[in-house]
Design a protein around this motif. Structure first.
Motif, PDB file in Angstrom:
ATOM      1  N   ILE A  55      -9.327  26.108  -1.307  1.00 43.91           N
ATOM      2  CA  ILE A  55     -10.400  25.700  -2.220  1.00 43.91           C
ATOM      3  C   ILE A  55     -10.400  24.182  -2.363  1.00 43.91           C
ATOM      4  O   ILE A  55      -9.355  23.568  -2.595  1.00 43.91           O
ATOM      5  CB  ILE A  55     -10.243  26.373  -3.602  1.00 43.91           C
ATOM      6  CG1 ILE A  55     -10.510  27.872  -3.471  1.00 43.91           C
ATOM      7  CG2 ILE A  55     -11.191  25.740  -4.627  1.00 43.91           C
ATOM      8  CD1 ILE A  55     -10.419  28.646  -4.773  1.00 43.91           C
ATOM      9  N   PHE A  56     -11.577  23.595  -2.182  1.00 45.27           N
ATOM     10  CA  PHE A  56     -11.747  22.142  -2.273  1.00 45.27           C
ATOM     11  C   PHE A  56     -12.860  21.851  -3.269  1.00 45.27           C
ATOM     12  O   PHE A  56     -13.653  22.738  -3.582  1.00 45.27           O
ATOM     13  CB  PHE A  56     -12.120  21.576  -0.900  1.00 45.27           C
ATOM     14  CG  PHE A  56     -11.120  21.916   0.160  1.00 45.27           C
ATOM     15  CD1 PHE A  56      -9.985  21.143   0.338  1.00 45.27           C
ATOM     16  CD2 PHE A  56     -11.293  23.032   0.964  1.00 45.27           C
ATOM     17  CE1 PHE A  56      -9.041  21.469   1.297  1.00 45.27           C
ATOM     18  CE2 PHE A  56     -10.344  23.372   1.936  1.00 45.27           C
ATOM     19  CZ  PHE A  56      -9.220  22.579   2.101  1.00 45.27           C
ATOM     20  N   CYS A  95     -13.463  23.741  -7.344  1.00 41.23           N
ATOM     21  CA  CYS A  95     -12.033  23.518  -7.573  1.00 41.23           C
ATOM     22  C   CYS A  95     -11.748  23.593  -9.081  1.00 41.23           C
ATOM     23  O   CYS A  95     -12.660  23.609  -9.901  1.00 41.23           O
ATOM     24  CB  CYS A  95     -11.596  22.172  -7.004  1.00 41.23           C
ATOM     25  SG  CYS A  95     -12.256  20.762  -7.908  1.00 41.23           S
ATOM     26  N   ASN A  96     -10.471  23.630  -9.436  1.00 44.95           N
ATOM     27  CA  ASN A  96     -10.101  23.822 -10.836  1.00 44.95           C
ATOM     28  C   ASN A  96     -10.671  22.733 -11.743  1.00 44.95           C
ATOM     29  O   ASN A  96     -11.185  23.017 -12.836  1.00 44.95           O
ATOM     30  CB  ASN A  96      -8.581  23.898 -10.971  1.00 44.95           C
ATOM     31  CG  ASN A  96      -8.154  24.271 -12.374  1.00 44.95           C
ATOM     32  OD1 ASN A  96      -7.850  23.404 -13.185  1.00 44.95           O
ATOM     33  ND2 ASN A  96      -8.165  25.559 -12.681  1.00 44.95           N
ATOM     34  N   GLU A 101      -5.253  25.763  -4.193  1.00 43.77           N
ATOM     35  CA  GLU A 101      -5.565  24.366  -3.872  1.00 43.77           C
ATOM     36  C   GLU A 101      -4.360  23.627  -3.299  1.00 43.77           C
ATOM     37  O   GLU A 101      -4.404  22.420  -3.097  1.00 43.77           O
ATOM     38  CB  GLU A 101      -6.103  23.638  -5.115  1.00 43.77           C
ATOM     39  CG  GLU A 101      -7.492  24.108  -5.507  1.00 43.77           C
ATOM     40  CD  GLU A 101      -8.045  23.406  -6.747  1.00 43.77           C
ATOM     41  OE1 GLU A 101      -7.963  22.171  -6.818  1.00 43.77           O
ATOM     42  OE2 GLU A 101      -8.577  24.105  -7.631  1.00 43.77           O
TER      43      GLU A 101
END
Length: 322
Positions: free
Chosen positions: A9-10, A46-47, A277
């Motif tokens: 994940i980006f 992303c987070n 990530e």
């Protein structure tokens, strides 16, 4: 630096938190809950972006996004979508808290998190734990565990592992101490063993394990398995595996959660979210190399519905994984 270890994940390009918050509001507050929309948005950000969406959501609707997700969703699907919304240190803290509170302790969760996190991650996790639960993580671990297992966890959670260069002369010495500890097995030797494994740098331990092999003709993991048992042994092995190849350690944890424990959902969800990530792409590679079947294939085999969809979306599988 970039060591060829990669997440799945980006940050999403051309990111618009206000638009995302609006879409989520529609998905959560409509006549029926649009779960596909939730997956499409939250697994593709992303987070840091998810946290910005939650802020926009709060100011737009005066509601807490995590609260709304908890209210609208259920079971494992809920755990995945809510888990994505926590900042990583808080997610670790949350998992540790739930591993310890209530009846019984999930030792495997304590082992997996504390054996694999960096000094910086451990520091942030302790802070998050304190803020979220008004409890001290060290004290909770102390009261929930015992013996040398406890000593080792207490050492790890401090996050005082040395960083940097390796000293070959010292490595030979440490290897001798480890070898003796596997022969003698006294309390004092167990303490020496865990002190070396918890405090020396990864680079140093890499050398120590090579020296150990030279001295004893035995692999470090095999030696630990032979000499010790219980959670103490499992924790020491976890540390050694993380030193050698952290993504391979997580691949092993996933494989055993899926195949030995009949899809232990908590473990599968935790690893996939926590590593998404950091190194999940590499974990997927190790999984395929080591076990022949892809992680993608195994998740599809065991999970179903939106829960399966969400996990697969985070794994970001390619066509060849099906």
């Amino acid at each position: 630096g970039f060591c060829g270890v990669q997440g799945t994940i980006f940050p999403a390009p051309s990111f618009n938190p206000i638009m995302d918050a609006q879409m989520l509001g529609g998905a959560l507050q409509g006549f029926y809950c649009d779960k596909d929309m939730l997956i499409n948005i939250l697994t593709q950000r992303c987070n840091a972006q998810r946290l910005m969406i939650a802020e926009a959501y709060q100011s737009m609707y005066g509601r807490d996004l995590i609260g709304d997700l908890k209210e609208q969703l259920s079971d494992h699907f809920k755990d995945v979508m809510v888990g994505l919304m926590y900042p990583p240190p808080l997610y670790d803290a949350h998992e540790l808290w739930h591993a310890m509170k209530g009846v019984g302790t999930d030792e495997n969760c304590l082992i997996e998190i504390l054996a694999s996190r960096t000094n910086g991650e451990l520091f942030q996790m302790r802070e998050a734990y304190c803020l979220q639960y008004s409890n001290n993580l060290q004290e909770d671990i102390y009261s929930e565990t015992s013996g040398h297992f406890r000593d080792t966890l207490m050492n790890l959670v401090q996050g005082t592992r040395e960083e940097g260069y390796a000293d070959p002369a010292m490595a030979a010495q440490d290897a001798m101490v480890l070898w003796e500890a596997c022969q003698q097995k006294t309390g004092e030797h167990k303490t020496m063993l865990q002190m070396i494994l918890c405090n020396k740098s990864y680079q140093q331990l890499w050398l120590v394990f090579q020296e150990f092999q030279n001295i004893s003709g035995q692999d470090m993991v095999d030696a630990i398995n032979e000499c010790y048992d219980g959670y103490f042994q499992e924790l020491l092995v976890a540390i050694v595996l993380c030193v050698r190849d952290k993504p391979a350690y997580f691949a092993y944890r996933l494989y055993s959660a899926i195949h030995d424990f009949g899809f232990h959902n908590k473990t599968v969800i935790r690893i996939i979210i926590a590593r998404s990530e950091i190194d999940l792409l590499t974990i997927r590679k190790r999984y395929k190399e080591r076990y022949g079947k892809s992680l993608f294939h195994d998740i599809r085999n065991f999970a179903s519905g939106h829960y399966e969809k969400a996990l697969l979306a985070i794994c970001a599988g390619d066509a060849e994984d099906y």
